[in-house]
Design a protein around this motif. Structure first.
Motif, PDB file in Angstrom:
ATOM      1  N   PHE A 343       0.855  -1.178   0.000  1.00  0.00           N
ATOM      2  CA  PHE A 343       0.000   0.000   0.000  1.00  0.00           C
ATOM      3  C   PHE A 343       0.893   1.229   0.000  1.00  0.00           C
ATOM      4  CE2 PHE A 343      -2.266   3.490   1.968  1.00  0.00           C
ATOM      5  CZ  PHE A 343      -3.362   3.551   1.129  1.00  0.00           C
ATOM      6  N   CYS A 344       0.627   2.163  -0.957  1.00  0.00           N
ATOM      7  CA  CYS A 344       1.428   3.383  -1.016  1.00  0.00           C
ATOM      8  C   CYS A 344       0.545   4.579  -0.643  1.00  0.00           C
ATOM      9  CB  CYS A 344       2.014   3.577  -2.403  1.00  0.00           C
ATOM     10  SG  CYS A 344       2.809   5.199  -2.556  1.00  0.00           S
ATOM     11  N   PRO A 345       0.922   5.314   0.401  1.00  0.00           N
ATOM     12  CA  PRO A 345       0.115   6.468   0.808  1.00  0.00           C
ATOM     13  C   PRO A 345       0.182   7.620  -0.199  1.00  0.00           C
ATOM     14  CG  PRO A 345       2.028   6.214   2.247  1.00  0.00           C
ATOM     15  CD  PRO A 345       2.051   5.066   1.299  1.00  0.00           C
ATOM     16  N   VAL A 346       1.195   7.666  -1.022  1.00  0.00           N
ATOM     17  CA  VAL A 346       1.284   8.731  -2.025  1.00  0.00           C
ATOM     18  C   VAL A 346       0.379   8.395  -3.222  1.00  0.00           C
ATOM     19  CG1 VAL A 346       2.825  10.106  -3.475  1.00  0.00           C
ATOM     20  CG2 VAL A 346       3.661   9.183  -1.303  1.00  0.00           C
ATOM     21  N   CYS A 347       0.531   7.183  -3.752  1.00  0.00           N
ATOM     22  CA  CYS A 347      -0.386   6.732  -4.812  1.00  0.00           C
ATOM     23  C   CYS A 347      -1.805   6.589  -4.244  1.00  0.00           C
ATOM     24  CB  CYS A 347       0.051   5.381  -5.376  1.00  0.00           C
ATOM     25  SG  CYS A 347       1.678   5.340  -6.139  1.00  0.00           S
ATOM     26  N   ASP A 348      -1.911   6.426  -2.948  1.00  0.00           N
ATOM     27  CA  ASP A 348      -3.171   6.212  -2.240  1.00  0.00           C
ATOM     28  C   ASP A 348      -3.895   4.971  -2.766  1.00  0.00           C
ATOM     29  OD1 ASP A 348      -5.053   6.706  -0.299  1.00  0.00           O
ATOM     30  OD2 ASP A 348      -6.266   8.027  -1.565  1.00  0.00           O
ATOM     31  N   PHE A 355       5.543  -0.617 -10.353  1.00  0.00           N
ATOM     32  CA  PHE A 355       4.904   0.651 -10.716  1.00  0.00           C
ATOM     33  C   PHE A 355       5.280   1.809  -9.794  1.00  0.00           C
ATOM     34  CE2 PHE A 355       1.164  -2.324 -11.830  1.00  0.00           C
ATOM     35  CZ  PHE A 355       1.728  -2.640 -13.044  1.00  0.00           C
ATOM     36  N   CYS A 356       5.186   1.560  -8.497  1.00  0.00           N
ATOM     37  CA  CYS A 356       5.234   2.651  -7.512  1.00  0.00           C
ATOM     38  C   CYS A 356       6.657   3.166  -7.316  1.00  0.00           C
ATOM     39  CB  CYS A 356       4.655   2.158  -6.192  1.00  0.00           C
ATOM     40  SG  CYS A 356       4.878   3.302  -4.840  1.00  0.00           S
ATOM     41  N   GLY A 357       6.811   4.470  -7.460  1.00  0.00           N
ATOM     42  CA  GLY A 357       8.135   5.071  -7.295  1.00  0.00           C
ATOM     43  C   GLY A 357       8.349   5.692  -5.915  1.00  0.00           C
ATOM     44  N   HIS A 358       7.523   5.291  -4.960  1.00  0.00           N
ATOM     45  CA  HIS A 358       7.647   5.856  -3.604  1.00  0.00           C
ATOM     46  C   HIS A 358       8.028   4.775  -2.604  1.00  0.00           C
ATOM     47  CE1 HIS A 358       4.194   7.859  -5.790  1.00  0.00           C
ATOM     48  NE2 HIS A 358       5.098   8.824  -5.742  1.00  0.00           N
ATOM     49  N   LYS A 359       8.983   3.961  -3.007  1.00  0.00           N
ATOM     50  CA  LYS A 359       9.318   2.774  -2.225  1.00  0.00           C
ATOM     51  C   LYS A 359       9.598   3.087  -0.753  1.00  0.00           C
ATOM     52  CE  LYS A 359      12.089  -1.377  -2.461  1.00  0.00           C
ATOM     53  NZ  LYS A 359      13.387  -1.938  -2.820  1.00  0.00           N
TER      54      LYS A 359
HETATM   55 ZN   LIG Z   1       3.451   5.104  -4.729  1.00  0.00          ZN
END
Ligand SMILES: [Zn+2]
Length: 425
Positions: A343-348, A355-359
């Motif tokens: 779960f990514c809080p930035v991508c929400d 995919f997610c670049g907020h590792k």
């Molecule tokens: Zn993300």
């Protein structure tokens, strides 16, 4: 529907009809054949053998099979891939007392009731430490698979099994337990041609949900909206439990809830269970799961991070790499390898490591986090846990877990057995 199982042979079914079983038991008793009462561990595997969950096995392994499984990861034929020994143990004292000899026909009972016939083909011993090392990659007793190996008694019996009395699968598992043949009939009714298996011993949070959705998309590519050609089979492993595991009832009913409440369409989703005591053999267990699900009629099998692993015994992706080392064509199922979802809080949203670049901001679905959410009993955001699934966990804790969604000593003592063997009549 095709009934070809693992190893390219027809699914094994070694179950006697009721009339034949009644007659046979009367004959065996009149002939005063030797009798052994089996414990739950063996009873579970006898059922698995008899209905073809372990096809092409027709019984417990002989020494030649055990050695070949350990050394070559095949049965004694040298071709059929098999990764975990399926063995029947007995103590030297009981063996001597029973007078059982090679080629004897033995009547097996469970909870005192006639259960199966065991044709003894081999009586043998093996070095438990060596087996533990080869199968689990460790001799440490704290590895649950190695521990199980050490707990076996000192003699082993190999030979074919014939079931006399079908198990009565108790609630709430009754509608979820399907034999390989029944499973294939169900797929046929559903019109499924591609079946993606999801192995689980968990209640599902949205991370699991998206693992399955990702695998579905990966396996299907584009598809016609009105013509689902297949679906996801959640096949929950029901078997021996360790303190802190989810209770079996919560696993199966929460998995089902994902379909019941529309997070998956019912025509693309099915929840069932199989009886198996997890060995936590990591890569070797992944291979075993692939064979088991081939027998259930699945075409694809998902393997996630640290599949069937425990502690830090295996590299998290060893269970992926092992498939590369098998000879081509030795498995009749396509593995789908899942990397990490979080779960990514930035991508929400729930997202994928590709995919997610907020590792550095990710919130992993760690067991500890999920456990604390459940133990607090406060409903988490629906992006983490579907509310209906969460309600079902709480309901199961009350109804089946003596107030706890996780296995406790109390649960192990007082739970209703998953199956019973009733007197033949
Ligand atoms: Zn993300």
């Amino acid at each position: 529907m095709e009934m070809i199982g693992h190893g390219g042979k027809e699914i094994i079914e070694r179950v006697m009809s009721k009339d034949a079983a009644l007659k046979r038991v009367a004959e065996l008793k009149a002939a005063k054949v030797k009798t052994l009462d089996v414990r739950l561990q063996m009873a579970t595997e006898i059922i698995d053998i008899a209905y073809g969950f372990f096809s092409p096995l027709e019984g417990f392994m002989t020494k030649a099979d055990v050695e070949s499984v350990c050394n070559n990861m095949t049965l004694a034929d040298g071709k059929t891939v098999w990764s975990i020994p399926i063995i029947y143990d007995i103590s030297s004292e009981d063996l001597e007392k029973s007078g059982i000899k090679q080629y004897d026909e033995v009547l097996l009972t469970y909870t005192g009731n006639p259960f199966a016939i065991f044709d003894i083909a081999d009586i043998f011993t093996f070095d438990k430490k060596e087996v533990a090392m080869k199968v689990y990659g460790t001799t440490e007793e704290k590895h649950p698979g190695a521990k199980r190996t050490y707990q076996y008694q000192d003699k082993f019996l190999g030979g074919k099994i014939t079931l006399l009395s079908p198990p009565k699968i108790n609630e709430p598992f009754t509608r979820f337990w399907l034999t390989p043949k029944q499973m294939r009939e169900r797929f046929k009714e559903k019109g499924w041609e591609m079946i993606i298996n999801h192995q689980t011993r968990n209640v599902p949070h949205t991370g699991h949900e998206w693992l399955m959705k990702g695998a579905y998309l990966g396996a299907y590519g584009s598809m016609m909206v009105d013509k689902p050609r297949g679906g996801i089979l959640v096949n929950a492993i029901i078997g021996s439990k360790r303190a802190g595991d989810y209770i079996d009832e919560a696993i199966i009913l929460c998995q089902e809830a994902q379909g019941k409440y529309g997070y998956f369409r019912e025509d693309t989703f099915l929840t069932t269970c199989s009886l198996w005591d997890m060995r936590y053999a990591g890569p070797r267990e992944a291979i075993f799961h692939a064979c088991l699900r081939t027998n259930l009629g699945c075409t694809h099998h998902m393997f996630g991070r640290d599949h069937a692993g425990v502690g830090s015994y295996y590299d998290p992706y060893d269970a992926h790499r092992i498939f590369d080392r098998l000879p081509k064509g030795s498995l009749n199922i396509t593995p789908i390898f899942n990397l990490d979802w979080w779960f990514c809080p930035v991508c929400d949203e729930v997202t994928y490591m590709g995919f997610c670049g907020h590792k550095d901001k990710k919130a992993s679905f760690s067991g500890t986090l999920i456990r604390s959410i459940i133990q607090d009993g406060v409903k988490p955001p629906r992006r983490i846990f579907r509310p209906e699934v969460f309600d079902m966990i709480m309901e199961c804790a009350e109804k089946y877990g003596f107030g706890n969604a996780f296995v406790t000593e109390d649960y192990l003592k007082r739970r209703n057995p998953v199956f019973t063997i009733e007197p033949l009549k």
